[in-house]
Design a protein around this motif. Structure first.
Motif, PDB file in Angstrom:
ATOM      1  N   THR A 363       0.823  -1.218   0.000  1.00 29.62           N
ATOM      2  CA  THR A 363       0.000   0.000   0.000  1.00 29.62           C
ATOM      3  C   THR A 363       0.854   1.264   0.000  1.00 29.62           C
ATOM      4  O   THR A 363       0.316   2.362   0.181  1.00 29.62           O
ATOM      5  CB  THR A 363      -0.967   0.049   1.198  1.00 29.62           C
ATOM      6  OG1 THR A 363      -0.228   0.186   2.411  1.00 29.62           O
ATOM      7  CG2 THR A 363      -1.844  -1.183   1.240  1.00 29.62           C
ATOM      8  N   GLU A 364       2.163   1.138  -0.179  1.00 31.99           N
ATOM      9  CA  GLU A 364       3.002   2.343  -0.328  1.00 31.99           C
ATOM     10  C   GLU A 364       2.549   3.113  -1.559  1.00 31.99           C
ATOM     11  O   GLU A 364       2.158   2.507  -2.569  1.00 31.99           O
ATOM     12  CB  GLU A 364       4.472   1.942  -0.429  1.00 31.99           C
ATOM     13  CG  GLU A 364       5.425   3.116  -0.317  1.00 31.99           C
ATOM     14  CD  GLU A 364       6.159   3.375  -1.612  1.00 31.99           C
ATOM     15  OE1 GLU A 364       5.575   4.031  -2.507  1.00 31.99           O
ATOM     16  OE2 GLU A 364       7.300   2.896  -1.747  1.00 31.99           O
ATOM     17  N   CYS A 411       9.217   1.248   3.394  1.00 40.25           N
ATOM     18  CA  CYS A 411       8.322   1.274   4.544  1.00 40.25           C
ATOM     19  C   CYS A 411       8.465  -0.049   5.281  1.00 40.25           C
ATOM     20  O   CYS A 411       9.201  -0.938   4.856  1.00 40.25           O
ATOM     21  CB  CYS A 411       6.870   1.463   4.098  1.00 40.25           C
ATOM     22  SG  CYS A 411       6.268   0.123   3.023  1.00 40.25           S
ATOM     23  N   GLU A 413       5.677  -2.838   6.484  1.00 38.90           N
ATOM     24  CA  GLU A 413       4.252  -3.120   6.318  1.00 38.90           C
ATOM     25  C   GLU A 413       3.973  -4.604   6.548  1.00 38.90           C
ATOM     26  O   GLU A 413       4.775  -5.465   6.184  1.00 38.90           O
ATOM     27  CB  GLU A 413       3.772  -2.718   4.921  1.00 38.90           C
ATOM     28  CG  GLU A 413       2.275  -2.905   4.718  1.00 38.90           C
ATOM     29  CD  GLU A 413       1.716  -2.210   3.504  1.00 38.90           C
ATOM     30  OE1 GLU A 413       0.494  -1.949   3.486  1.00 38.90           O
ATOM     31  OE2 GLU A 413       2.493  -1.917   2.557  1.00 38.90           O
ATOM     32  N   GLN A 442       2.094   6.110   2.818  1.00 39.91           N
ATOM     33  CA  GLN A 442       1.055   5.180   2.402  1.00 39.91           C
ATOM     34  C   GLN A 442       0.121   5.880   1.423  1.00 39.91           C
ATOM     35  O   GLN A 442      -0.077   7.102   1.486  1.00 39.91           O
ATOM     36  CB  GLN A 442       0.265   4.681   3.609  1.00 39.91           C
ATOM     37  CG  GLN A 442      -0.660   3.513   3.291  1.00 39.91           C
ATOM     38  CD  GLN A 442      -1.286   2.921   4.545  1.00 39.91           C
ATOM     39  OE1 GLN A 442      -1.543   3.618   5.531  1.00 39.91           O
ATOM     40  NE2 GLN A 442      -1.554   1.611   4.524  1.00 39.91           N
ATOM     41  N   PRO A 447      -5.919   0.995   3.566  1.00 38.81           N
ATOM     42  CA  PRO A 447      -5.285  -0.304   3.760  1.00 38.81           C
ATOM     43  C   PRO A 447      -5.878  -1.475   2.999  1.00 38.81           C
ATOM     44  O   PRO A 447      -5.310  -2.557   3.007  1.00 38.81           O
ATOM     45  CB  PRO A 447      -5.417  -0.526   5.264  1.00 38.81           C
ATOM     46  CG  PRO A 447      -6.687   0.176   5.635  1.00 38.81           C
ATOM     47  CD  PRO A 447      -6.735   1.389   4.755  1.00 38.81           C
ATOM     48  N   SER A 467      -4.012  -4.468   4.757  1.00 39.51           N
ATOM     49  CA  SER A 467      -2.801  -4.013   5.420  1.00 39.51           C
ATOM     50  C   SER A 467      -3.111  -3.752   6.887  1.00 39.51           C
ATOM     51  O   SER A 467      -4.016  -2.981   7.213  1.00 39.51           O
ATOM     52  CB  SER A 467      -2.271  -2.737   4.754  1.00 39.51           C
ATOM     53  OG  SER A 467      -1.141  -2.247   5.451  1.00 39.51           O
ATOM     54  N   PHE A 470       1.389  -0.207   8.796  1.00 40.76           N
ATOM     55  CA  PHE A 470       2.189   0.539   7.829  1.00 40.76           C
ATOM     56  C   PHE A 470       2.971   1.605   8.573  1.00 40.76           C
ATOM     57  O   PHE A 470       2.374   2.440   9.275  1.00 40.76           O
ATOM     58  CB  PHE A 470       1.313   1.189   6.754  1.00 40.76           C
ATOM     59  CG  PHE A 470       2.112   1.872   5.680  1.00 40.76           C
ATOM     60  CD1 PHE A 470       2.419   1.215   4.491  1.00 40.76           C
ATOM     61  CD2 PHE A 470       2.583   3.173   5.858  1.00 40.76           C
ATOM     62  CE1 PHE A 470       3.177   1.841   3.505  1.00 40.76           C
ATOM     63  CE2 PHE A 470       3.336   3.807   4.876  1.00 40.76           C
ATOM     64  CZ  PHE A 470       3.629   3.142   3.701  1.00 40.76           C
TER      65      PHE A 470
END
Length: 523
Positions: A363-364, A411, A413, A442, A447, A467, A470
């Motif tokens: 989800t970056e 990140c 996650e 994010q 998410p 997600s 994060f």
């Protein structure tokens, strides 16, 4: 003008084969499996052990502070209790040049190296590890720079100043199609001058034995090579599979339809937009003074944005250049399929962990919509579906692998797939890509990851992953926080094994470093 380029897949595959002398007669006649190794540290039979995961680390100082070194210092407290370190790729930024190994790898991780008290005396291609660091290739480890760039940037002072953010960590060399990484980490059999030398080396170091033949014996403190760009090893009853995702991340060709042409025009338009944005940011950078703290912080943020633009540009270029001749590394994917089937048919194996650079789920902000993300996800699904069809009920409801580890997204996650309609359902994924390079935010969409299945009637749109954690860049201006991270994973006994994930995070906030507590979780 391109300042960074990614070599074609066939070139990557062929060059890496040449470096390990893939299928050489001396190797074949000894029954050596060049994709397996045994980590011989005297503890590999213990079902309970710990290991560390880092990724996207290979940077120098950022405006007077050194995130990679701060993470390395945090790791030291876990050195004695951990058996090895998995590195999810991008060992060196911005291109994987040999000239940056001393400052961007050896110096930051000096305590993990034999002779680390004098790091400047350690050649990058002769590193010996006290605690094994077992990497996979990231895209930056393959990146190269055109020779004309080195000529122009070296001779034109004003251009060097304009491109300052680029040549700080590009310098005069590229990776030479991954050669620097190969010399640093792989068993570089190409370097032997005679067959006699090669045979002596094989007889000395390929003394371990697995179900697939003789293989390399990795001995911490003595011999620090990996057998290939992708490989497997078993530790504590867990099979680890290390992959090179750079050779199965090519986007699918754009369709030769009106829709495909519209998509191509949109990509070209987007390419033009971000190139204009890049020029504007460069003009701002030109006016900033890194000696003034406030302007140094602004310059640091702009550099992070420029590196992000580079990645977007390369992804667009890959899509525009893709055609029916685009290559997928099916040799590696079929290898993974066969080894996963073998693993499930081996009684002593109680779990499986797979690690590679490009995450199939993330989800970056810049990664989910990249064509490379979709390409990797589709390739992995193809393998897992093939394995599941072969195994049938043997898995007893367990996922094909217990854990997927990735980098690429800057990140930390934790995600878990839902019912995707494929054999990659209900799998835990951890992205550990925040160990040194500029952290990323994010995405705004949140998410839940949704996917359109264009090959099904009606193109159904459904959730494929959630997600749960994060940790990335957040806040703005004086409230900006830059968190850097690694994870320690404690493997417990039992079948299936219990995995306790312990995140470790340190943040850069208002010019100071501060620890951030994150609760461990079980998967």
């Amino acid at each position: 003008m391109k300042f960074i380029f990614d070599p074609p897949v066939p070139v990557k595959v062929q060059k890496m084969k040449e470096r390990v002398r893939w299928g050489d007669a001396s190797v074949v006649e000894r029954g050596i499996d060049q994709t397996s190794m045994v980590l011989d540290d005297g503890n590999s039979d213990n079902p309970e052990f710990s290991f560390i995961v880092i990724g996207d680390s290979g940077t120098t100082e950022h405006q007077g502070h050194h995130p990679q070194r701060k993470i390395a210092e945090l790791m030291l407290a876990h050195q004695e209790e951990s058996r090895f370190v998995l590195h999810t790729g991008d060992v060196i930024y911005v291109v994987g040049s040999h000239e940056y190994y001393p400052t961007n790898f050896i110096e930051p991780y000096r305590e993990f190296l034999v002779g680390g008290e004098n790091p400047k005396r350690i050649p990058y291609d002769r590193m010996v590890f006290n605690l094994p660091i077992l990497p996979v290739l990231g895209n930056h480890d393959y990146y190269d720079v055109p020779g004309i760039y080195r000529f122009i940037a070296g001779g034109t002072r004003s251009l060097r100043r304009l491109l300052g953010y680029k040549n700080v960590e590009i310098g005069w060399h590229g990776s030479y199609k991954g050669d620097a990484y190969a010399r640093a980490f792989l068993d570089y059999l190409k370097g032997f001058d005679s067959d006699e030398e090669l045979e002596r080396h094989l007889d000395e170091h390929y003394t371990a034995k697995t179900d697939t033949g003789h293989c390399l014996r990795y001995e911490p403190g003595r011999f620090t090579r990996l057998p290939n760009r992708y490989y497997t090893f078993r530790y504590g009853g867990i099979d680890f599979f290390a992959l090179d995702s750079n050779t199965f991340n090519e986007p699918s060709p754009l369709p030769a339809t009106k829709e495909g042409e519209a998509e191509r025009r949109e990509l070209v338009h987007r390419q033009h937009e971000i190139e204009q944005e890049e020029i504007q940011i460069l003009e701002i950078c030109e006016k900033l003074n890194p000696e003034i703290p406030e302007e140094a912080e602004q310059l640091d943020a702009l550099k992070a944005k420029l590196y992000q633009i580079d990645e977007i540009k390369i992804d667009i270029e890959k899509q525009l250049e893709s055609d029916e001749s685009s290559v997928v590394d099916f040799e590696q994917l079929n290898w993974l399929k066969q080894r996963l089937i073998l693993s499930w048919n081996t009684e002593e194996v109680r779990g499986r962990i797979i690690y590679f650079h490009h995450p199939p789920y993330v989800t970056e902000a810049t990664k989910w919509h990249q064509a490379q993300t979709l390409a990797v996800r589709r390739c992995l699904r193809w393998v897992f579906d093939q394995v599941a069809n072969t195994l049938g009920s043997m898995t007893q409801g367990r996922p094909i692998v217990d854990l997927i580890l990735n980098g690429h997204a800057h990140c930390l996650e934790h995600l878990r797939t839902t019912d995707t309609g494929h054999a990659d359902s209900n799998i835990n994924c951890i992205i550990s890509g925040g160990s040194g390079h500029y952290p990323r935010r994010q995405r705004n969409e949140g998410p839940e990851l949704m996917e359109t299945f264009d090959y099904l009637p009606g193109n159904p749109y459904r959730k494929v992953a959630d997600s749960f954690l994060f940790i990335g860049r957040n806040g703005y201006d004086e409230h900006l926080r830059r968190p850097y991270s690694f994870v320690r994973i404690d493997v417990k006994g039992g079948r299936p094994p219990k995995l306790i994930v312990r995140p470790f995070v340190i943040e850069r906030f208002m010019g100071e470093w501060c620890d951030r507590h994150v609760e461990p979780f079980v998967i």
